[in-house]
Design an enzyme around this catalytic site. Structure first.
Site, PDB file in Angstrom:
ATOM      1  N   CYS A 332       0.828  -1.197   0.000  1.00 15.08           N
ATOM      2  CA  CYS A 332       0.000   0.000   0.000  1.00 15.08           C
ATOM      3  C   CYS A 332       0.871   1.257   0.000  1.00 15.08           C
ATOM      4  CB  CYS A 332      -0.973  -0.045   1.173  1.00 15.08           C
ATOM      5  SG  CYS A 332      -2.388   1.049   0.986  1.00 15.08           S
ATOM      6  N   HIS A 427      -3.632  -5.571   1.044  1.00 15.53           N
ATOM      7  CA  HIS A 427      -3.306  -5.971   2.413  1.00 15.53           C
ATOM      8  C   HIS A 427      -3.767  -7.411   2.641  1.00 15.53           C
ATOM      9  CE1 HIS A 427      -2.387  -1.895   3.919  1.00 15.53           C
ATOM     10  NE2 HIS A 427      -3.376  -1.484   3.149  1.00 15.53           N
TER      11      HIS A 427
END
Length: 486
Positions: A332, A427
């Site tokens: 991310c 994630h």
């Protein structure tokens, strides 16, 4: 419908774990249970199936209830971006960035939103277990409160107050809370619980009696130190200060502790791997030269944490690590940092501008006001299946070699030509055993192939069993208003 609110004498007294344990306990008895937290503050968040985000603790509590998480379980979420400001999430969606002083003045305006979510959960369940935030004894924050007694009184939900004996002065904490609460708030408290006791519980019988004598509150039990809680995802970054590195083993993996690190619980599965030595590297320490893999984690503020990373000298350490043949994975915000540059033309994270990235991947990122929130499934480059979620602002372009392929045909991430530097937006890549095995195989490590969800589920059952033995469950059920307690 029945409801019970667990409030604490302070932050980190174990409210989230106790609520999760009680959710599993009552769910195991056949009740339809829902968790609820009116207002939360955390950078560890989860994506819900209805397209929003909530605090990680409420997502865990939904798992404990054996139900999918929804935005109603945590209608107000604050995600700190600086020491004085936070991104405000209302029913799972961004609602601006607020300074702490401004939010305190206007938080009461969100009580209607909170109550709507709570009523919806009540309508679909036999029991709602509510978690407070911080402490109701922080009476300087009482005006406009929606997190503790302000909510409890508006909703008419009885309160049980938790004291943490492990940090000491638990008698003073509970008796002090009784002393400072006004009569209306004090009347909402129907009893107290002691949490995190180590040793022989008989040694604190007099202490419990003293608390009852001085407050008039009912003693509802004392929980032991719950070792299984270490296997649950943590919500607050404060736990990182207390995590010990795992023992030295085959593959060494390190994660630098960025100042706004987010969703760090996704590395829990690595900490339990028998073939991995895992550690978070705190500020002020160099990245170890013998690391096999450095993971740049997610962050609530990519540009600010890129500057923080450089201030620690970690950019120099990372470049040396790559020259030695070490591997890097960016997740991310960490993925965004690995590119050539990161731009924020509209000032999404702060002042508008563009900064040079670490230059380890051939990608560029532009911050946008639109936030991507969605669960995803697919395959890694080597074919292993993964389950995860996206939660980010920004759009990244470039990268001829994607790291992931989604089941819908889309692709994500990038890899260097030699495959040693990788990054993606997803994630949760380590939670599924087969995906973790593929990622660890590059380091010469063999995975135990256990899905993280199975570990968490077992831990929840262990905690529920411990609370069953430690607490007066019939009394808690009666306080909650359960007419027929199974």
């Amino acid at each position: 419908m029945a409801a019970l609110m667990i409030q604490g004498c302070g932050s980190d007294v174990g409210k989230s774990v106790l609520v999760a344990g009680l959710c599993r306990l009552f769910a195991n008895r056949g009740l339809t249970v829902r968790p609820f937290k009116p207002q939360n503050m955390s950078n560890n968040a989860a994506v819900t199936g209805d397209g929003g985000e909530i605090g990680r603790a409420q997502a865990l509590q939904a798992v404990a209830c054996r139900t999918p998480p929804t935005v109603d379980m945590n209608p107000v979420l604050l995600k700190p971006q600086s020491d004085v400001g936070a991104q405000l999430i209302v029913r799972g969606q961004m609602a601006g960035t607020w300074k702490a002083k401004g939010y305190q003045a206007r938080k009461g305006d969100l009580l209607g939103v909170v109550m709507e979510s709570f009523r919806r959960l009540q309508a679909e369940s036999d029991l709602v277990i509510v978690e407070g935030a911080g402490s109701p004894a922080e009476i300087n924050l009482r005006a406009g409160d929606i997190a503790n007694m302000g909510f409890a009184r508006e909703a008419g939900v009885p309160v049980v107050l938790v004291g943490d004996i492990d940090r000491g002065h638990v008698i003073a904490a509970l008796v002090g809370a009784h002393a400072v609460l006004d009569d209306g708030d004090r009347s909402m408290v129907r009893g107290f619980l002691i949490n995190k006791f180590r040793g022989d519980p008989d040694l604190f019988q007099d202490g419990r009696r003293i608390i009852t004598d001085l407050t008039g509150w009912r003693d509802l039990g004392m929980a032991p130190w719950l070792a299984a809680a270490r296997r649950l995802p943590a919500e607050d970054a404060v736990v990182l200060d207390h995590l010990e590195p795992t023992a030295e083993r085959k593959a060494r993996i390190v994660v630098p502790m960025l100042s706004r690190i987010a969703n760090f619980d996704e590395f829990d599965a690595l900490r339990t791997e028998p073939g991995v030595a895992f550690a978070f590297v705190p500020p002020g320490q160099a990245l170890p030269g013998d690391a096999d893999l450095v993971i740049l984690p997610g962050t609530k503020a990519t540009l600010a944490d890129l500057a923080f990373l450089r201030a620690q000298g970690w950019d120099v350490d990372l470049a040396a690590h790559v020259r030695r043949g070490g591997r890097v994975l960016g997740v991310c915000g960490g993925f965004q940092m690995l590119g050539r540059r990161v731009s924020d033309p509209d000032g999404v994270e702060g002042a508008p501008g563009t900064v040079e990235g670490l230059g380890l991947l051939d990608v560029e990122t532009a911050m946008t006001g639109q936030k991507t929130l969605r669960p995803v499934t697919g395959r890694l480059a080597g074919g292993a299946r993964f389950d995860g979620y996206e939660m980010h602002v920004g759009r990244t372009i470039g990268g001829a070699r994607p790291m992931l392929t989604f089941d819908d045909g889309g692709m994500d991430g990038a890899m260097s030509a030699n495959g040693r530097v990788r990054g993606c937006y997803v994630h949760g890549l380590f939670d599924r055993g087969e995906a973790r095995a593929e990622l660890l195989a590059d380091l010469g490590a063999v995975s135990d192939l256990v899905d993280q969800s199975a570990r968490v589920d077992q831990a929840l059952d262990e905690i529920a069993a411990a609370l069953e033995a430690a607490f007066d469950i019939p009394a808690l059920a009666a306080i909650a208003g359960l007419e027929k307690h199974p």
